[in-house]
Every structure is written in structure tokens, then in C-alpha cells.
Scaffold this motif. Structure first.
Motif, short mmCIF file in Angstrom:
data_model
loop_
_atom_site.label_atom_id
_atom_site.label_comp_id
_atom_site.label_asym_id
_atom_site.label_seq_id
_atom_site.Cartn_x
_atom_site.Cartn_y
_atom_site.Cartn_z
N GLU A 36 32.50 44.87 29.32
CA GLU A 36 33.01 46.23 30.17
C GLU A 36 32.83 46.09 31.43
O GLU A 36 33.43 46.52 32.43
CB GLU A 36 32.53 47.39 29.57
N ASP A 37 31.63 45.62 31.71
CA ASP A 37 31.18 45.36 33.10
C ASP A 37 32.13 44.36 33.90
O ASP A 37 32.65 44.82 35.18
CB ASP A 37 29.70 44.84 33.32
N ILE A 38 32.50 43.36 33.27
CA ILE A 38 33.26 42.17 34.09
C ILE A 38 34.54 42.90 34.29
O ILE A 38 35.38 42.78 35.16
CB ILE A 38 33.34 40.87 33.25
N ALA A 39 35.24 43.58 33.14
CA ALA A 39 36.78 44.04 33.15
C ALA A 39 36.71 45.12 34.40
O ALA A 39 37.55 44.97 35.07
CB ALA A 39 36.85 44.55 31.94
N GLN A 40 35.68 45.97 34.54
CA GLN A 40 35.75 46.84 35.58
C GLN A 40 35.61 46.31 36.95
O GLN A 40 36.24 46.63 37.72
CB GLN A 40 34.65 47.92 35.32
N GLU A 41 34.91 45.11 36.90
CA GLU A 41 34.61 44.60 38.23
C GLU A 41 36.03 43.82 38.52
O GLU A 41 36.19 43.69 39.91
CB GLU A 41 33.39 43.18 38.24
N VAL A 42 36.61 43.47 37.44
CA VAL A 42 38.27 42.68 37.88
C VAL A 42 38.83 43.57 38.85
O VAL A 42 39.41 43.23 39.86
CB VAL A 42 38.96 42.37 36.66
N PHE A 43 39.04 45.02 38.36
CA PHE A 43 39.77 46.10 39.17
C PHE A 43 39.07 46.42 40.48
O PHE A 43 39.78 46.83 41.25
CB PHE A 43 40.11 47.09 38.21
N THR A 44 37.88 46.33 40.63
CA THR A 44 37.20 46.69 41.79
C THR A 44 37.55 45.57 42.73
O THR A 44 37.68 45.91 43.94
CB THR A 44 35.59 46.87 41.47
N ARG A 45 37.36 44.55 42.14
CA ARG A 45 37.79 43.38 43.19
C ARG A 45 39.18 43.28 43.69
O ARG A 45 39.40 42.96 44.68
CB ARG A 45 37.66 42.01 42.65
N LEU A 46 40.12 44.07 42.98
CA LEU A 46 41.42 44.07 43.25
C LEU A 46 41.53 44.69 44.69
O LEU A 46 42.32 44.77 45.42
CB LEU A 46 42.41 44.87 42.34
N LEU A 47 40.62 45.90 44.68
CA LEU A 47 40.64 46.88 45.92
C LEU A 47 40.60 46.03 47.21
O LEU A 47 40.83 46.32 48.30
CB LEU A 47 39.45 47.89 45.92
N THR A 48 39.94 44.81 47.15
CA THR A 48 39.55 44.00 48.43
C THR A 48 40.78 42.75 48.35
O THR A 48 40.63 42.14 49.56
CB THR A 48 38.11 43.49 48.23
N VAL A 49 41.69 42.66 47.59
CA VAL A 49 42.59 41.43 47.79
C VAL A 49 43.51 41.85 48.94
O VAL A 49 44.17 42.95 49.29
CB VAL A 49 43.25 41.64 46.70
N ASN A 50 43.73 40.84 49.92
CA ASN A 50 44.56 41.04 50.90
C ASN A 50 46.05 41.36 50.61
O ASN A 50 46.59 40.40 49.75
CB ASN A 50 44.59 39.80 51.86
#
Length: 173
Positions: A36-50
Motif C-alpha cells: 500500500e505504501d508503494i502504491a501510494q508513493e507511485v501516485f505521489t510521484r506523479l505530482l512531480t512528473v514534468n
């Protein structure tokens, strides 16, 4: 709409659409909490995608991010474990170097050293140190206050240390 709100809404839409797939992928390799932590981190990282708004994000792209996060987590854990193992090895080597290589006392020598103590000190040392009783248990066994057991044991141990020091002096001479 401001860019940050637009981006957040886009990530929220992707989360709703693909979270279950990403979670199922991570769950194949990790415990439920870590997955669950990793899955949420995936979407958190999307916020920083150029230029996220201009890209087409697919489930395979998100799963690849999850895969990279899992690998990174695994490698970090491996490095940590290697470091801990190396530190454990160094500590063991240090302890072995500090260990006194003088011969150990025989059972007869220990018995003789204990026999040289007064009865009450010998009993306190035997009960607390040799048999591992608590001070309260030794106190009840000997019928004296706990402070008395503590004093007798302390004196007995100090006398045994003196005997050991004398033995070492004799052996080194």
C-alpha cells in the motif's frame, strides 16, 4: 483552473482508475502494508512528473514506477543489512581481541575460591550470581533483608576479584 489544481485532479483521476492494479502488482512482492505504501508513493510521484498534463499515463507506466520503487526499497534494505552484518563482524572481532587469553579457571579452583569466602558471602554469591536468583528471592532464602544480601554479594565478589588478581600475578611471575 490553476496548474497545480489541474495536476492534482489529473493524479486523482489516475488514482481512481489505476490504484487497484498498482496495488495488486506490488502485493505480489510485498506485505500488504508495504504494498500500500508503494502504491501510494507511485501516485505521489506523479505530482512531480514534468509536463504530466501533456502525457498519456497508462497502467504499465505506473506499474513500472512501482517496480522501480520496489527495487530501490529492496536494494536499500540489502545495503542496510550488509552494513549491519559488517558492523556485527567488526564487533565480534573487537570482542575476540579484547578477550583475555589466559587459561580459564577449573571447577576445582572456583570451588576453592568460593570456599575461602565466609559462609554468608559465599551463599549470597552462589544464590545471586551462580543460581540467578533475584535479590528478593535470595533474601527470602537466607532470611535477611535485601540490602544485607546485596552487601554480602558485593563483598564476596570483591574478594573473588582479589583472589583472581593474585592468581594472575602468580602466573605472570
Amino acid at each position: 483552473m490553476p496548474v497545480t489544481t489541474k495536476r492534482a485532479n489529473l493524479v486523482l483521476e489516475l488514482f481512481d482508475a489505476y490504484y487497484k492494479r498498482v496495488y495488486c502488482f506490488t502485493r505480489k512482492s510485498l506485505a500488504p502494508g508495504a504494498a500500500e505504501d508503494i502504491a501510494q508513493e507511485v501516485f505521489t510521484r506523479l505530482l512531480t512528473v514534468n509536463a504530466l498534463e501533456e502525457k498519456t499515463i497508462t497502467s504499465s507506466y505506473l506499474i513500472k514506477i512501482a517496480d522501480n520503487l520496489i527495487k530501490r526499497r529492496y536494494n536499500k534494505t540489502q545495503r542496510k543489512n550488509q552494513y549491519i552484518d559488517s558492523q556485527r563482524g567488526e564487533a565480534i572481532r573487537d570482542l575476540r581481541n579484547l578477550r583475555n587469553d589466559s587459561p580459564q579457571w577449573s571447577g576445582e579452583e572456583i570451588t576453592n575460591a568460593l570456599a575461602s569466602l565466609p559462609t554468608h558471602e559465599r551463599d549470597a554469591v552462589r544464590l545471586v550470581i551462580c543460581e540467578g536468583l533475584s535479590y528478593e528471592e535470595a533474601s527470602a532464602s537466607l532470611g535477611v533483608p535485601v540490602s544485607t544480601v546485596n552487601n554480602w554479594k558485593y563483598r564476596g565478589v570483591n574478594k573473588l576479584k582479589e583472589i583472581a588478581a593474585a592468581k594472575e600475578m602468580k602466573q605472570s611471575a
